[in-house]
Design a protein around this motif. Structure first.
Motif, short mmCIF file in Angstrom:
data_model
loop_
_atom_site.label_atom_id
_atom_site.label_comp_id
_atom_site.label_asym_id
_atom_site.label_seq_id
_atom_site.Cartn_x
_atom_site.Cartn_y
_atom_site.Cartn_z
N LEU A 1 -7.09 -14.13 17.29
CA LEU A 1 -7.23 -13.37 16.13
C LEU A 1 -7.19 -11.82 16.79
O LEU A 1 -6.71 -10.77 15.90
N GLU A 2 -7.50 -11.79 18.23
CA GLU A 2 -7.38 -10.55 18.40
C GLU A 2 -5.97 -10.18 18.51
O GLU A 2 -5.50 -8.81 18.23
N ASN A 3 -4.90 -11.03 18.78
CA ASN A 3 -3.51 -10.83 18.77
C ASN A 3 -3.09 -10.24 17.67
O ASN A 3 -2.29 -9.31 17.21
N LEU A 4 -3.48 -11.27 16.47
CA LEU A 4 -3.34 -10.99 14.90
C LEU A 4 -3.47 -9.52 14.58
O LEU A 4 -2.99 -8.71 13.99
N GLU A 5 -4.88 -9.22 14.93
CA GLU A 5 -5.66 -8.08 14.35
C GLU A 5 -4.73 -7.06 14.93
O GLU A 5 -5.03 -5.77 14.28
N TYR B 1 -18.34 -21.59 22.83
CA TYR B 1 -17.65 -22.84 22.33
C TYR B 1 -15.99 -22.65 22.57
O TYR B 1 -15.43 -21.74 22.19
N PRO B 2 -15.46 -23.36 23.70
CA PRO B 2 -14.25 -22.90 24.03
C PRO B 2 -13.09 -22.94 22.89
O PRO B 2 -12.26 -21.89 22.94
N LYS B 3 -13.14 -23.76 22.07
CA LYS B 3 -12.30 -23.65 20.88
C LYS B 3 -12.32 -22.33 20.19
O LYS B 3 -11.18 -21.70 19.74
N TYR B 4 -13.65 -22.02 19.97
CA TYR B 4 -13.88 -20.62 19.33
C TYR B 4 -13.46 -19.40 20.18
O TYR B 4 -12.84 -18.68 19.61
N LEU B 5 -13.55 -19.39 21.47
CA LEU B 5 -12.80 -18.55 22.23
C LEU B 5 -11.49 -18.40 22.10
O LEU B 5 -10.81 -17.34 22.30
N GLU B 6 -10.77 -19.43 22.32
CA GLU B 6 -9.30 -19.58 21.94
C GLU B 6 -8.96 -19.08 20.73
O GLU B 6 -7.90 -18.25 20.60
N LEU B 7 -9.58 -19.13 19.70
CA LEU B 7 -9.47 -18.73 18.30
C LEU B 7 -9.61 -17.26 18.42
O LEU B 7 -8.81 -16.49 17.65
N ARG B 8 -10.69 -16.67 19.17
CA ARG B 8 -10.84 -15.26 19.08
C ARG B 8 -9.42 -14.61 19.78
O ARG B 8 -9.36 -13.47 19.27
#
Ligand code: PLP
Length: 438
Positions: free
Chosen positions: A50-54, A40-47
């Motif tokens: 989150l990677e940046n944040l993590e 899901y493109p919006k999920y991929l964007e969220l991931r």
């Protein structure tokens, strides 16, 4: 009545044959992102976000191991805590806890039905009476969620022939309600009642009902709108006015009766007083207080009320007890005001950017850079202070901030220590930044 048929929105089989042809492709042609959440493109964007944040240590979803009050325990360590809107210290108050426990003993943990069906308990009526009395309205209705209160009430009351005009900084729950309603939606510059007046002068006559929505204390900035002016405008244009008191009920006014008491207005001059039970009232849920006709209409037709379970006994009892403690001990409100004012004054004196905050228990410290904001929150955590960063995309990067929630149990010493530490740690981060740039 709409609750007799709870499938009134279902689609008839004929409608399917009228769908646009591009939706009737062969199964093989349907892209995987349409039926697979991992693509899901919006999920991929969220991931990606989150990677940046993590990478720098995710500051959110912190687990608190006890009460979320002036102090808190995280990973076994005690912190001075500014991450909870337990403004009046009601969550954890012995009288509130006792009431919730007694409600469980008597009624169980759930009412196990919609109130319309068989979920009604005396606690619900007592809570609604107590809220209506506190605010000064004829009646009140409580819902199981604060966010859901806005979504379902706004979504249900307004329709395609109507207009909703709201402050540009209004909460997400209002925006979701607007979308659901199908009404035309406009926003006005923050707190600018003159701009609202202009919009209504031009647009009012094009619509049937018009709803204006503001907050009592703005949740990101801690400032207060000029309610008297908004009431003048609302009357002139014959529109409804709704005030979201999530952060002003229990907080503003000498007795914590909210922004109406703060400005000394007649409570009947606002059509919908909305509030949540999750902040000053140590519980979970929301309410709409207003005239009898409004409340009766919502009680029989609002989908989020009619088709949803009734408020749980411990939640209803906790909110009820908290309101009674507030009425018995209004000095908590005075103490909250004093502590909030002290935090704001000390911060301003030290040159910190506190934005628009106005002696309310929400004090933003605007850092103006998301990364620095996360760094500052971590540095404070290392010094025993827990406060959450609000960063892009929650706000613009230039408005990235730490949001301090003050409560009436914070001590003067805790507040002085916090502001001094804040100034030291911010200076270190800004200094490092200068060194890196040069
Ligand atoms: C202004 C405003 N309205 C509504 C809500 C939703 O309330 P709740 O968190 O109780 O669902 C919030 C939540 O913080 C809020 O800030």
């Amino acid at each position: 009545m709409s609750y007799i048929n709870n499938h009134s929105q279902s689609v008839s089989p004929q409608v399917l044959t009228e769908l646009p042809s591009h939706l009737l492709t062969n199964a093989e042609e349907i892209p995987a992102e349409y039926y697979c959440f991992t693509l899901y493109p919006k999920y991929l964007e969220l991931r990606r976000q989150l990677e940046n944040l993590e990478a720098s240590g995710n500051p959110y979803f912190t687990v608190h191991e006890g009460l979320n009050k002036d102090t808190t325990i995280i990973a076994g360590q005690e912190f001075i805590n500014y991450s909870s809107y337990n403004y009046l210290g009601m969550s954890g108050d012995p009288a509130v806890t006792k009431a919730a426990k007694e409600a469980i003993d008597r009624y169980g943990t759930s009412v196990s039905a919609s109130r319309v069906a068989s979920g009604e308990r005396p606690l619900h009526w007592e809570l609604e009476r107590e809220l209506a009395d506190l605010i000064g309205t004829e009646d009140c209705i409580v819902y199981v969620g604060g966010h859901a209160t806005n979504v379902t009430t706004i979504g249900h009351l307004l329709g395609q022939d109507d207009l909703i005009v709201h402050d540009e900084l209004i909460h997400n729950s209002v925006l979701e309600g607007c979308k659901l309603s199908g009404a035309k939606q406009r926003s006005f510059r923050h707190n600018d009642w003159q701009k609202l007046d202009k919009i209504l002068s031009i647009q009012r006559h094009r619509y049937k009902r018009v709803l204006v929505i503001i907050e009592g204390v703005y949740s990101m900035d801690g400032d207060i709108p000029d309610l008297s002016k908004f009431i003048e405008v609302k009357k002139r244009h014959k529109v409804f006015l709704m005030v979201d008191e999530a952060h002003s009920i229990g907080v503003l006014g000498k007795h914590g009766r909210g922004i109406g008491e703060y400005f000394g207005v007649d409570p009947t001059e606002v059509d919908l007083w909305m509030g949540t039970l999750s902040k000053s009232f140590a519980s979970c849920g929301g309410y709409i207080a207003g005239c009898k006709a409004l409340v009766e209409y919502l009680r029989h037709t609002a989908p989020g009320f009619v088709y949803s379970v009734g408020m749980s006994p411990p939640n209803a009892a906790a909110a009820l007890a908290a309101i009674r403690v507030l009425k018995a001990e209004p000095e908590r409100v005075g103490r909250l005001f004093e502590r909030s004012k002290l935090f704001l004054e000390l911060s301003r004196k030290q040159g910190l950017n506190t934005g628009m905050s106005q002696n309310t228990p929400i004090v933003p410290i605007i850092v103006g850079n998301s990364l620095q904001c996360i760094q500052l929150s971590k540095a404070l955590s290392a010094r025993g202070i827990n406060v959450k960063p609000i960063i892009y995309p929650g706000v613009q990067d230039s408005a990235a901030r730490l949001r301090f929630f003050i409560n009436c149990n914070h001590t003067v010493e805790q507040i002085r220590f916090t502001v001094d530490t804040l100034v030291e740690e911010l200076a270190k981060i800004q200094c490092n930044q200068l060194v890196i740039r040069n």
